[in-house]
Design a protein around this motif. Structure first.
Motif, PDB file in Angstrom:
ATOM      1  N   SER A   2     -19.401 -31.593 101.489  1.00 46.45           N
ATOM      2  CA  SER A   2     -18.850 -32.918 101.202  1.00 46.45           C
ATOM      3  C   SER A   2     -18.407 -33.077 102.383  1.00 46.45           C
ATOM      4  O   SER A   2     -18.939 -33.480 103.411  1.00 46.45           O
ATOM      5  N   ALA A   3     -18.123 -35.268 101.559  1.00 45.73           N
ATOM      6  CA  ALA A   3     -17.906 -36.168 102.298  1.00 45.73           C
ATOM      7  C   ALA A   3     -16.938 -37.219 102.031  1.00 45.73           C
ATOM      8  O   ALA A   3     -17.122 -37.273 100.663  1.00 45.73           O
ATOM      9  N   PHE A   4     -15.657 -37.419 102.680  1.00 42.48           N
ATOM     10  CA  PHE A   4     -14.925 -38.349 101.912  1.00 42.48           C
ATOM     11  C   PHE A   4     -14.585 -39.233 102.610  1.00 42.48           C
ATOM     12  O   PHE A   4     -14.495 -38.826 104.502  1.00 42.48           O
ATOM     13  N   LEU A   5     -14.256 -40.100 102.294  1.00 39.39           N
ATOM     14  CA  LEU A   5     -13.681 -41.470 103.365  1.00 39.39           C
ATOM     15  C   LEU A   5     -11.897 -41.295 103.694  1.00 39.39           C
ATOM     16  O   LEU A   5     -11.476 -41.121 102.245  1.00 39.39           O
ATOM     17  N   CYS A   6     -10.997 -41.320 104.101  1.00 35.10           N
ATOM     18  CA  CYS A   6      -9.522 -40.988 104.743  1.00 35.10           C
ATOM     19  C   CYS A   6      -8.711 -41.614 104.900  1.00 35.10           C
ATOM     20  O   CYS A   6      -8.966 -42.900 106.085  1.00 35.10           O
ATOM     21  N   PHE A   7      -7.730 -43.249 104.341  1.00 41.03           N
ATOM     22  CA  PHE A   7      -7.180 -44.557 105.167  1.00 41.03           C
ATOM     23  C   PHE A   7      -5.957 -43.624 105.167  1.00 41.03           C
ATOM     24  O   PHE A   7      -5.150 -43.041 104.761  1.00 41.03           O
ATOM     25  N   CYS A   8      -6.257 -44.033 106.625  1.00 46.48           N
ATOM     26  CA  CYS A   8      -5.442 -43.177 107.568  1.00 46.48           C
ATOM     27  C   CYS A   8      -3.754 -43.782 108.065  1.00 46.48           C
ATOM     28  O   CYS A   8      -2.790 -43.456 107.500  1.00 46.48           O
ATOM     29  N   SER A   9      -3.887 -45.375 108.054  1.00 46.55           N
ATOM     30  CA  SER A   9      -2.855 -46.136 108.454  1.00 46.55           C
ATOM     31  C   SER A   9      -2.963 -47.914 108.705  1.00 46.55           C
ATOM     32  O   SER A   9      -4.525 -47.844 108.609  1.00 46.55           O
ATOM     33  N   GLY A  10      -2.630 -48.139 108.423  1.00 50.81           N
ATOM     34  CA  GLY A  10      -2.513 -50.075 108.712  1.00 50.81           C
ATOM     35  C   GLY A  10      -2.518 -50.916 107.336  1.00 50.81           C
ATOM     36  O   GLY A  10      -2.916 -51.977 108.133  1.00 50.81           O
ATOM     37  N   ALA A  11      -2.147 -50.128 106.732  1.00 47.19           N
ATOM     38  CA  ALA A  11      -1.732 -51.387 105.250  1.00 47.19           C
ATOM     39  C   ALA A  11      -0.660 -50.984 104.665  1.00 47.19           C
ATOM     40  O   ALA A  11       0.379 -49.899 104.771  1.00 47.19           O
ATOM     41  N   VAL A  45      -0.909 -44.887 103.094  1.00 41.88           N
ATOM     42  CA  VAL A  45      -2.012 -43.796 103.774  1.00 41.88           C
ATOM     43  C   VAL A  45      -1.386 -42.788 102.731  1.00 41.88           C
ATOM     44  O   VAL A  45      -1.318 -41.442 102.302  1.00 41.88           O
ATOM     45  N   GLY A  46      -3.285 -41.209 104.102  1.00 41.15           N
ATOM     46  CA  GLY A  46      -3.377 -39.910 102.884  1.00 41.15           C
ATOM     47  C   GLY A  46      -4.444 -40.184 102.578  1.00 41.15           C
ATOM     48  O   GLY A  46      -4.478 -39.248 101.975  1.00 41.15           O
ATOM     49  N   TYR A  47      -4.343 -40.727 102.024  1.00 39.17           N
ATOM     50  CA  TYR A  47      -5.281 -40.968 100.182  1.00 39.17           C
ATOM     51  C   TYR A  47      -7.089 -40.954 100.958  1.00 39.17           C
ATOM     52  O   TYR A  47      -7.552 -41.627 101.853  1.00 39.17           O
ATOM     53  N   THR A  48      -7.859 -40.142  99.838  1.00 36.67           N
ATOM     54  CA  THR A  48      -9.322 -39.643 100.007  1.00 36.67           C
ATOM     55  C   THR A  48     -10.144 -39.961  99.183  1.00 36.67           C
ATOM     56  O   THR A  48      -9.484 -39.603  98.287  1.00 36.67           O
ATOM     57  N   TRP A  49     -11.120 -40.807  99.682  1.00 32.28           N
ATOM     58  CA  TRP A  49     -11.877 -40.982  98.768  1.00 32.28           C
ATOM     59  C   TRP A  49     -13.582 -40.207  98.433  1.00 32.28           C
ATOM     60  O   TRP A  49     -13.911 -40.395  99.649  1.00 32.28           O
ATOM     61  N   GLY A  50     -14.627 -39.911  97.626  1.00 32.41           N
ATOM     62  CA  GLY A  50     -15.694 -39.296  98.230  1.00 32.41           C
ATOM     63  C   GLY A  50     -16.309 -38.304  97.036  1.00 32.41           C
ATOM     64  O   GLY A  50     -15.894 -38.488  96.463  1.00 32.41           O
ATOM     65  N   TRP A  51     -17.068 -36.931  97.417  1.00 33.08           N
ATOM     66  CA  TRP A  51     -17.462 -36.192  96.985  1.00 33.08           C
ATOM     67  C   TRP A  51     -17.965 -35.066  97.450  1.00 33.08           C
ATOM     68  O   TRP A  51     -17.859 -34.732  99.062  1.00 33.08           O
ATOM     69  N   ASP A  52     -17.625 -34.250  96.462  1.00 33.37           N
ATOM     70  CA  ASP A  52     -17.501 -32.749  96.845  1.00 33.37           C
ATOM     71  C   ASP A  52     -19.030 -32.499  97.362  1.00 33.37           C
ATOM     72  O   ASP A  52     -19.076 -31.666  97.729  1.00 33.37           O
ATOM     73  N   LYS A  53     -19.929 -32.576  96.459  1.00 33.24           N
ATOM     74  CA  LYS A  53     -20.894 -32.696  96.797  1.00 33.24           C
ATOM     75  C   LYS A  53     -22.195 -33.309  97.108  1.00 33.24           C
ATOM     76  O   LYS A  53     -22.676 -34.057  96.408  1.00 33.24           O
ATOM     77  N   PHE A  54     -21.919 -34.014  98.512  1.00 31.27           N
ATOM     78  CA  PHE A  54     -23.026 -34.927  98.574  1.00 31.27           C
ATOM     79  C   PHE A  54     -23.629 -34.531  98.395  1.00 31.27           C
ATOM     80  O   PHE A  54     -24.872 -35.668  98.441  1.00 31.27           O
ATOM     81  N   ILE A  55     -24.280 -33.429  99.084  1.00 25.98           N
ATOM     82  CA  ILE A  55     -25.781 -33.475  99.565  1.00 25.98           C
ATOM     83  C   ILE A  55     -25.877 -31.910  99.474  1.00 25.98           C
ATOM     84  O   ILE A  55     -24.784 -31.093  99.441  1.00 25.98           O
ATOM     85  N   ASP A  56     -27.105 -31.350  98.871  1.00 27.28           N
ATOM     86  CA  ASP A  56     -27.452 -30.256  98.714  1.00 27.28           C
ATOM     87  C   ASP A  56     -27.377 -29.023  99.530  1.00 27.28           C
ATOM     88  O   ASP A  56     -28.072 -30.382 101.034  1.00 27.28           O
ATOM     89  N   LYS A  57     -27.301 -28.250 100.227  1.00 31.23           N
ATOM     90  CA  LYS A  57     -27.556 -27.750 101.538  1.00 31.23           C
ATOM     91  C   LYS A  57     -28.614 -27.382 101.293  1.00 31.23           C
ATOM     92  O   LYS A  57     -29.375 -27.519 103.174  1.00 31.23           O
ATOM     93  N   SER A  58     -29.875 -27.296 100.339  1.00 23.76           N
ATOM     94  CA  SER A  58     -31.031 -26.966 100.815  1.00 23.76           C
ATOM     95  C   SER A  58     -32.030 -28.414 101.210  1.00 23.76           C
ATOM     96  O   SER A  58     -32.199 -28.360 102.422  1.00 23.76           O
ATOM     97  N   LYS A  59     -31.387 -29.319 100.552  1.00 20.94           N
ATOM     98  CA  LYS A  59     -31.960 -30.950 101.848  1.00 20.94           C
ATOM     99  C   LYS A  59     -31.292 -30.950 102.414  1.00 20.94           C
ATOM    100  O   LYS A  59     -31.944 -31.757 103.778  1.00 20.94           O
ATOM    101  N   LEU A  60     -29.897 -30.718 102.726  1.00 21.76           N
ATOM    102  CA  LEU A  60     -29.122 -30.466 104.235  1.00 21.76           C
ATOM    103  C   LEU A  60     -30.235 -29.937 105.716  1.00 21.76           C
ATOM    104  O   LEU A  60     -30.328 -31.051 106.520  1.00 21.76           O
ATOM    105  N   GLN A  61     -30.557 -29.521 105.080  1.00 17.38           N
ATOM    106  CA  GLN A  61     -31.197 -28.072 105.413  1.00 17.38           C
ATOM    107  C   GLN A  61     -32.639 -28.848 106.317  1.00 17.38           C
ATOM    108  O   GLN A  61     -33.314 -29.064 106.607  1.00 17.38           O
ATOM    109  N   GLU A  62     -33.654 -29.762 105.265  1.00 18.18           N
ATOM    110  CA  GLU A  62     -34.191 -30.078 105.291  1.00 18.18           C
ATOM    111  C   GLU A  62     -34.129 -31.423 106.227  1.00 18.18           C
ATOM    112  O   GLU A  62     -35.026 -31.590 106.981  1.00 18.18           O
ATOM    113  N   LEU A  63     -33.294 -31.732 106.013  1.00 16.11           N
ATOM    114  CA  LEU A  63     -32.781 -33.780 106.864  1.00 16.11           C
ATOM    115  C   LEU A  63     -32.849 -32.871 108.451  1.00 16.11           C
ATOM    116  O   LEU A  63     -32.981 -33.125 109.218  1.00 16.11           O
ATOM    117  N   LEU A  64     -32.007 -31.699 108.459  1.00 14.09           N
ATOM    118  CA  LEU A  64     -31.621 -30.712 110.282  1.00 14.09           C
ATOM    119  C   LEU A  64     -32.752 -30.381 111.105  1.00 14.09           C
ATOM    120  O   LEU A  64     -34.003 -30.756 111.874  1.00 14.09           O
TER     121      LEU A  64
END
Length: 283
Positions: A2-11, A45-64
């Motif tokens: 998974s990969a998410f972007l979180c808005f922590c503070s500043g607005a 504050v505290g909201y996140t947006w992104g993807w639960d399945k950003f990349i498959d495990k097999s493709k991540l292993q190939e990248l690594l």
């Protein structure tokens, strides 16, 4: 993974953004097709947006395996300015002071549209009936009601001097006394207060009451107290009684002509003097 972007503070308000997350190869190039883009609105504050399945495990292993068991995520973010919801509450527009009184002074001076004349003593004063009616319930009744004057062209004002009617008329047009007004003397202020009460001008009456409170002395306190009693100006009456309660003041006031006038015109006020003044001064 998974990969998410979180808005922590500043607005303090919602922020609309477009962002892209990309996996990079060791040489910094994007590992296609491991890149995703979306547009989202982040809360403060505290909201996140992104993807639960950003990349498959097999493709991540190939990248690594190609990058010494490491990977880098690149984020490209663009803030989208929404012109329709832009906060404009902080915009400052210089607003001139109201010049309405100045316009009404000009109306009074230039005489255009005046449709009624008042005879006061040996002087004539012209005015606009609708202005008078809007400002004074008494003038409204006199000019438009059942008690309206039969001779509308010229109305005679009894029991008032021109020197009092002139600032009264100026006040009706401007809600203030004229700068060059000669009514700061005690007697003139008393007459102006009577005129204000006569025509239902409560603000002018209060202005006169305040000024008279500052001009109380041995020679004027008795006549001022009689005026306060007759025209129901409570603050002025209390100010006079407080002044009379000062040591030796009443003894001096009793020798004035004003005190004789007070005892004959307002005999009931003597009870107030006894109640409030006698404990600290001789009556």
């Amino acid at each position: 993974m998974s990969a998410f972007l979180c808005f922590c503070s500043g607005a303090t308000m919602d922020v609309k953004v477009k962002f892209t997350l990309s996996l990079l190869e060791k040489d910094g190039k994007i590992s296609n097709p491991n890149s995703k883009t979306t547009t989202a609105k982040f809360k403060p504050v505290g909201y996140t947006w992104g993807w639960d399945k950003f990349i498959d495990k097999s493709k991540l292993q190939e990248l690594l395996s190609r990058n010494d068991d490491c990977f880098t995520i690149k984020c490209v973010l663009t803030v989208i300015k929404d012109h329709h919801t832009e906060d404009v509450s902080t915009v400052v527009v210089p607003v001139p002071q109201s010049d309405l009184p100045a316009h009404f002074v000009n109306m009074l001076k230039d005489g255009q549209g005046m449709d009624v004349t008042f005879s006061v003593g040996d002087q004539l004063f012209r005015a606009h009936r609708y202005v008078l009616a809007a400002r004074s319930p008494v003038f409204k009744a006199e000019l438009f009601g059942q008690m309206k004057e039969t001779t509308m062209e010229c109305i005679k004002i009894e029991d008032m001097e021109p020197a009092i009617f002139e600032p009264l008329l100026h006040f009706i047009y401007t809600d203030n006394l004229p700068n060059n007004c000669d009514v700061d003397q005690n007697v003139a202020l008393q007459h102006l207060l009577v005129a204000a009460d006569r025509y239902g001008l409560d603000r002018l009456k209060a202005i006169c009451e305040e000024k008279l409170c500052q001009k109380i002395d041995v020679q004027t306190v008795a006549t001022t107290l009689a005026l306060a009693e007759q025209h129901h100006t409570v603050q002025l009456k209390n100010a006079c009684l407080r002044y009379l309660s000062l040591q030796d003041v009443l003894r001096a006031v009793k020798k004035t002509d004003g005190f004789k006038h007070l005892t004959t015109s307002c005999p009931s006020i003597m009870m107030d003097i006894l109640d409030k003044v006698a404990p600290s001064s001789e009556v």
